[in-house]
Design an enzyme around this catalytic site. Structure first.
Site, PDB file in Angstrom:
ATOM      1  N   ASP A  84       4.249   1.987  14.251  1.00  0.00           N
ATOM      2  CA  ASP A  84       3.591   0.701  14.473  1.00  0.00           C
ATOM      3  C   ASP A  84       4.343  -0.253  15.120  1.00  0.00           C
ATOM      4  O   ASP A  84       3.870  -0.744  16.225  1.00  0.00           O
ATOM      5  CB  ASP A  84       3.346   0.121  13.099  1.00  0.00           C
TER       6      ASP A  84
ATOM      7  N   ASP B 137       0.841  -1.173   0.037  1.00  0.00           N
ATOM      8  CA  ASP B 137       0.083  -0.051   0.013  1.00  0.00           C
ATOM      9  C   ASP B 137       0.745   1.427   0.040  1.00  0.00           C
ATOM     10  O   ASP B 137       0.547   2.262  -0.519  1.00  0.00           O
ATOM     11  CB  ASP B 137      -0.800   0.037   1.147  1.00  0.00           C
TER      12      ASP B 137
END
Length: 373
Positions: free
Chosen positions: A353, A54
């Protein structure tokens, strides 16, 4: 006059300035680090496959299970090309492929998308066409009559020998949302739809990743998109969806029986997690593919890495396969800061993350990410 002459003579003796040649390489992380929404094997040549991400670009599979980046040429003026929204391979020529690039569905990307074409396995690219909003609307198709309109379709794969289209559905667009879903098959020659959803009585997730075994008609696999606890789930059927078997099961609750061995040797840091985190199979599993030339070889993408293996048919015999992180060479971390300290690790990285790493080696994957604080 004499001074200028002496100065000119001295300058002529100095070595000419030479621009330093710098070779850039990715710092080795071994495990990807982000969402992999698409993996496609070539049907024209064995051993050829590509993975799209992505925000990290496109990658080509190597014979040793590692990956080669194909869009590292993208510069800051075309940063949106790092988002690869679709991928298609020529079924008759393994060197030809097409990708739709751009992040134009997000409000923070003002640029149009583009379709790029490569005729040399992704080494070079040309613009196939540029798309604006009007052109995108003109390319929409018509829904096949009779299908469910309860959920949103996520993936569709044709099994040619069965003349069947398999489709996964979810009640959210994904990859984060989705609490219900279904799996259907459509007989192309008769127009008949059949609900083949696994685990119908206890659904708390949608379905995304979908693969068919072209060498073994009727063998299909589907992945959950958002089963966050105790883990993501993958189902396999050898009878076109009439019955299913899972990758893990309660035996009984709260004992979790996993029908695989787990291998993160290429990215050991993936195994480092909180004591109450039971996830291994993954999450956001929107892509799953079985090698059309090898029924034992499969790959699927998660929100963190690519998993897969080379002994998939053991699922049907011993029901015990190898599940291995196979994203070596893929890198799509959102890096926020880098520091090379005067002593200690070669590099310290701050990353969204996962937190970041202390890179004691730039060529070997870290064994752990930051866990304290």
């Amino acid at each position: 006059m004499k001074l200028s002459t002496v100065f000119g003579a001295l300058c002529s003796l100095l070595p000419l300035a030479v621009e330093a040649v710098t070779t850039w390489k990715s710092v080795h992380v071994g495990g990807g680090g982000g969402f992999v929404p698409g993996i496609v094997f070539s049907e024209a040549q064995q051993g050829v496959a590509f993975a799209r991400t992505d925000i990290g670009g496109l990658y080509r599979l190597n014979s040793d299970d590692s990956w080669t980046p194909l869009t590292d040429w993208v510069d800051n003026d075309h940063w949106n090309y790092w988002g690869v929204d679709a991928l298609a391979l020529d079924p008759t020529d393994a060197k030809k492929l097409y990708i739709a690039v751009g992040m134009y569905t997000n409000s923070w990307d003002p640029n149009n998308g583009s379709i790029l074409k490569s005729s040399d396995s992704g080494n070079t690219w040309t613009d196939f066409c540029l798309l604006d909003d009007t052109e995108l609307k003109l390319m929409t198709g018509t829904a096949v009559a009779g299908q469910t309109n309860t959920y949103i379709p996520h993936r569709g794969v044709i099994s040619p020998s069965e003349k069947t289209l398999y489709i996964t559905y979810g009640n959210g667009a994904g990859p984060y949302d989705g609490t219900l879903g279904s799996v259907w098959k459509y007989k192309i020659d008769t127009g008949v739809w059949t609900d083949i959803t696994p685990q119908k009585s206890d659904l708390y997730f949608g379905f995304g990743g979908l693969g068919v075994d072209l060498k073994k008609p009727g063998t299909i696999m589907v992945a959950t998109v958002n089963s966050w606890w105790p883990d993501g789930q993958i189902f396999r059927s050898n009878d076109s969806g009439a019955t299913w078997s899972p990758l893990w099961a309660w035996n009984p609750y709260p004992t979790l029986e996993r029908y695989y061995t787990y291998d993160t040797s290429l990215a050991p840091w993936i195994s480092v997690k909180a004591t109450d985190d039971t996830k291994e199979v993954g999450w956001m599993m929107e892509s799953l593919s079985i090698d059309p030339f090898d029924s034992d070889h499969w790959l699927y993408g998660t929100g963190l890495t690519i998993y897969g293996g080379h002994d998939l048919t053991k699922w049907d015999t011993t029901h015990k396969i190898t599940l291995k992180s196979l994203a070596d060479g893929i890198e799509e971390f959102a890096v926020q800061a880098l520091v090379s300290p005067p002593t200690g690790p070669n590099l310290l990285s701050a990353i969204y993350d996962v937190g970041g790493f202390a890179h004691t080696s730039l060529t070997t994957a870290p064994t752990t990410m930051f866990v304290n604080p």
